[in-house]
Motif scaffolding. Sequence first.
Motif, PDB file in Angstrom:
ATOM      1  N   LYS A   1       0.844  -1.202   0.000  1.00 36.52           N
ATOM      2  CA  LYS A   1       0.000   0.000   0.000  1.00 36.52           C
ATOM      3  C   LYS A   1       0.876   1.247   0.000  1.00 36.52           C
ATOM      4  CE  LYS A   1      -4.178  -1.727   2.264  1.00 36.52           C
ATOM      5  NZ  LYS A   1      -4.947  -1.712   3.491  1.00 36.52           N
ATOM      6  N   VAL A   2       1.900   1.223   0.842  1.00 35.12           N
ATOM      7  CA  VAL A   2       2.812   2.381   0.946  1.00 35.12           C
ATOM      8  C   VAL A   2       3.529   2.586  -0.377  1.00 35.12           C
ATOM      9  CG1 VAL A   2       4.902   3.246   2.063  1.00 35.12           C
ATOM     10  CG2 VAL A   2       3.105   2.175   3.441  1.00 35.12           C
ATOM     11  N   LYS A   3       3.964   1.516  -1.004  1.00 33.88           N
ATOM     12  CA  LYS A   3       4.674   1.617  -2.297  1.00 33.88           C
ATOM     13  C   LYS A   3       3.766   2.224  -3.362  1.00 33.88           C
ATOM     14  CE  LYS A   3       7.879  -2.249  -1.676  1.00 33.88           C
ATOM     15  NZ  LYS A   3       8.137  -3.655  -2.027  1.00 33.88           N
ATOM     16  N   LYS A   4       2.491   1.818  -3.372  1.00 38.82           N
ATOM     17  CA  LYS A   4       1.559   2.318  -4.376  1.00 38.82           C
ATOM     18  C   LYS A   4       1.330   3.821  -4.221  1.00 38.82           C
ATOM     19  CE  LYS A   4      -0.920  -1.995  -5.138  1.00 38.82           C
ATOM     20  NZ  LYS A   4      -2.110  -2.787  -4.831  1.00 38.82           N
ATOM     21  N   ARG A   5       1.351   4.320  -2.993  1.00 38.81           N
ATOM     22  CA  ARG A   5       1.113   5.752  -2.757  1.00 38.81           C
ATOM     23  C   ARG A   5       2.232   6.588  -3.351  1.00 38.81           C
ATOM     24  NH1 ARG A   5      -0.231   5.371   3.467  1.00 38.81           N
ATOM     25  NH2 ARG A   5      -2.154   4.212   3.331  1.00 38.81           N
ATOM     26  N   HIS A   6       3.467   6.078  -3.260  1.00 34.28           N
ATOM     27  CA  HIS A   6       4.615   6.898  -3.696  1.00 34.28           C
ATOM     28  C   HIS A   6       4.766   6.911  -5.209  1.00 34.28           C
ATOM     29  CE1 HIS A   6       5.976   7.892   0.242  1.00 34.28           C
ATOM     30  NE2 HIS A   6       5.957   6.612   0.605  1.00 34.28           N
TER      31      HIS A   6
END
Length: 54
Positions: free
Chosen positions: A49-54
């Motif tokens: 999820k964190v990777k997708k945000r960046h």
Amino acid sequence: MANDSDEVGLILAILTVLGGVYLCLSLLENQEKKRKKRAIKQHNKQLNKVKKRH
């Protein structure tokens, strides 16, 4: 003769107890492994999820 059968009974009882203890320990170990796997999966989901945000 009576003494021999008593000894056999005692040995069987000890083996049964040891078998029960072993089963309990292996079941607990399996639950621990499953819990760790689940925790790792959830952690990976959060990382994704964190990777997708960046």
